[in-house]
Design an enzyme around this catalytic site. Structure first.
Site, PDB file in Angstrom:
ATOM      1  N   ARG A  21       0.839  -1.205   0.000  1.00  0.00           N
ATOM      2  CA  ARG A  21       0.000   0.000   0.000  1.00  0.00           C
ATOM      3  C   ARG A  21       0.881   1.265   0.000  1.00  0.00           C
ATOM      4  NH1 ARG A  21      -0.498   4.726   2.684  1.00  0.00           N
ATOM      5  NH2 ARG A  21      -0.446   3.741   4.734  1.00  0.00           N
ATOM      6  N   HIS A 213       3.868   3.914  12.902  1.00  0.00           N
ATOM      7  CA  HIS A 213       4.129   3.843  11.455  1.00  0.00           C
ATOM      8  C   HIS A 213       5.178   4.912  11.136  1.00  0.00           C
ATOM      9  CE1 HIS A 213       2.570   3.594   7.161  1.00  0.00           C
ATOM     10  NE2 HIS A 213       3.122   4.796   7.148  1.00  0.00           N
ATOM     11  N   HIS A 215       8.451   6.593   8.946  1.00  0.00           N
ATOM     12  CA  HIS A 215       9.216   6.694   7.691  1.00  0.00           C
ATOM     13  C   HIS A 215      10.656   7.047   8.072  1.00  0.00           C
ATOM     14  CE1 HIS A 215       6.067   6.487   4.499  1.00  0.00           C
ATOM     15  NE2 HIS A 215       5.321   6.543   5.594  1.00  0.00           N
ATOM     16  N   CYS A 246       4.157   9.276   0.761  1.00  0.00           N
ATOM     17  CA  CYS A 246       2.839   9.815   0.432  1.00  0.00           C
ATOM     18  C   CYS A 246       2.978  10.804  -0.727  1.00  0.00           C
ATOM     19  CB  CYS A 246       2.251  10.522   1.657  1.00  0.00           C
ATOM     20  SG  CYS A 246       0.687  11.334   1.314  1.00  0.00           S
TER      21      CYS A 246
END
Ligand code: COA
Ligand code: ZN
Length: 318
Positions: A21, A213, A215, A246
């Site tokens: 995803r 989550h 990055h 994103c």
């Protein structure tokens, strides 16, 4: 502020693979549906059981994930698999309700500007649509993980106060979310901001399960995981090979890398259920499909005890 005991040594830590995803959404060249399914299945075969497989978003906003239904229909579901997908709105919930899913990951940003860029609504606009989203999913027997993007900082607005994140977490708890996931959209999390956000949520929404989550945009993603573990968090998202980012956040780069995270956790004495060699093989498959070197490091170096042939290495001679 409340706090929790650290995750005990030897305990099971959940790795949720989000490469299919968060990783694929950021790739410009369309990855054929059959290849997406092959990579997801290779990841599941490595022992990973939690996977965010796709998004139910506008195919105009994210053309790469226009095949969400087909990918979900095509993946294997080994014993214990927990398959999720991202949903931003009621239309997405309606699509998700027609598919075989264990849970849905909803998304709202903690900063106004990013929420408008990402889902074309105000924060309140997203939150006021969520009761209908939850109702639709719950009627279909699908659980909800409440995603909060830009939870540790916004590329447009800067600082995001921990209290703002905790307020949204509370709203999610009132709606019946099983957990909240704090998304570090552009890698602005640091050990101090991670600790502050976790403690603010424990105080504002006691009992709510917290997922993290990260990055790795500024190289401190795994340091933030160590802080999460010391604050008792046992669920982390990561993307194969360190893919990710994103498209609607300036400067976004890859998630923390699944192989690197599995390596860190295993070498720190935690259980992950992952076979690192098979995971590296899945990462190589993803790298080949993407067609460029991925940022993960264990994919390049191999496991810690990988042995090299001395005959093939130069000997220094003065
Ligand atoms: N799935 C498929 N199509 C959708 C959809 C969904 N979940 N939600 C809306 N659409 C379609 C509508 O049917 C409409 O199509 P039409 O023009 O052919 O009639 C069109 O998109 C516009 O609908 P609208 O409700 O006005 O949406 P919007 O333009 O305000 O966009 C989102 C809202 C959320 C759909 C869009 O911003 C989006 O998909 N964002 C992606 C966010 C993302 O994935 N970010 C990365 C991960 S955090
Ligand atoms: Zn992300």
């Amino acid at each position: 502020m409340s706090s929790k005991a650290p995750a005990p040594a030897g305990s099971r830590i959940t790795i949720c693979e989000v490469g299919p995803r968060d990783g694929f959404q950021n790739e410009k060249t369309f990855i054929p549906t059959a290849k997406k399914i092959e990579i997801a299945n290779a990841l599941l075969a490595s022992g990973l059981r939690h996977m965010q497989v796709t998004s139910f978003v506008s195919p105009r906003a994210v053309p790469q994930l226009a095949d969400a239904e087909e990918v979900l229909a095509g993946i294997d579901r080994p014993e214990g698999a927990w398959i999720t997908a991202l949903v931003p709105n009621l239309r997405g919930a309606e699509r998700a309700a027609q598919c075989r899913l264990d849970a849905v990951h909803t998304v709202v940003s903690a900063s106004e500007t990013h929420n408008r860029k990402n889902v074309n609504r105000s924060i309140e606009g997203s939150l006021s649509e969520f009761p209908a989203v939850f109702e639709r999913l719950q009627a279909a027997g699908i659980g909800v993980e409440g995603g909060i993007a830009t939870a540790f900082g916004c590329p447009f607005e800067g600082v995001v106060p921990a209290e703002q994140v905790a307020r949204i977490a509370r709203r999610y708890q009132e709606l019946g979310a099983e957990s909240v996931s704090l998304g570090d959209t552009t890698g602005m999390a640091t050990p101090l901001t991670v600790r502050a956000a976790i403690r603010a949520i424990l105080a504002e929404a006691p009992g709510l399960d917290i997922h993290l989550h990260f990055h790795n945009t500024r190289g401190v993603g795994l340091a933030c995981v160590m802080t999460g573990l010391s604050e008792g968090v046992t669920h982390y998202d990561a993307a194969v090979g360190g893919l990710g980012g994103c498209p609607f956040a300036a400067g976004a780069t890859g998630n923390i890398c699944t192989e690197d995270l599995a390596y860190l956790l295993q070498e720190s004495g935690y259980e992950t259920g992952v076979d690192l060699d098979r995971l590296i093989a899945a990462a190589l498959l993803a790298q080949e499909a993407i067609g460029r070197d991925l940022p993960g490091q264990v994919i390049k170096a191999g496991p810690r005890l990988k042995r090299h042939d001395p005959e093939l290495t130069a000997t220094a001679a003065g």
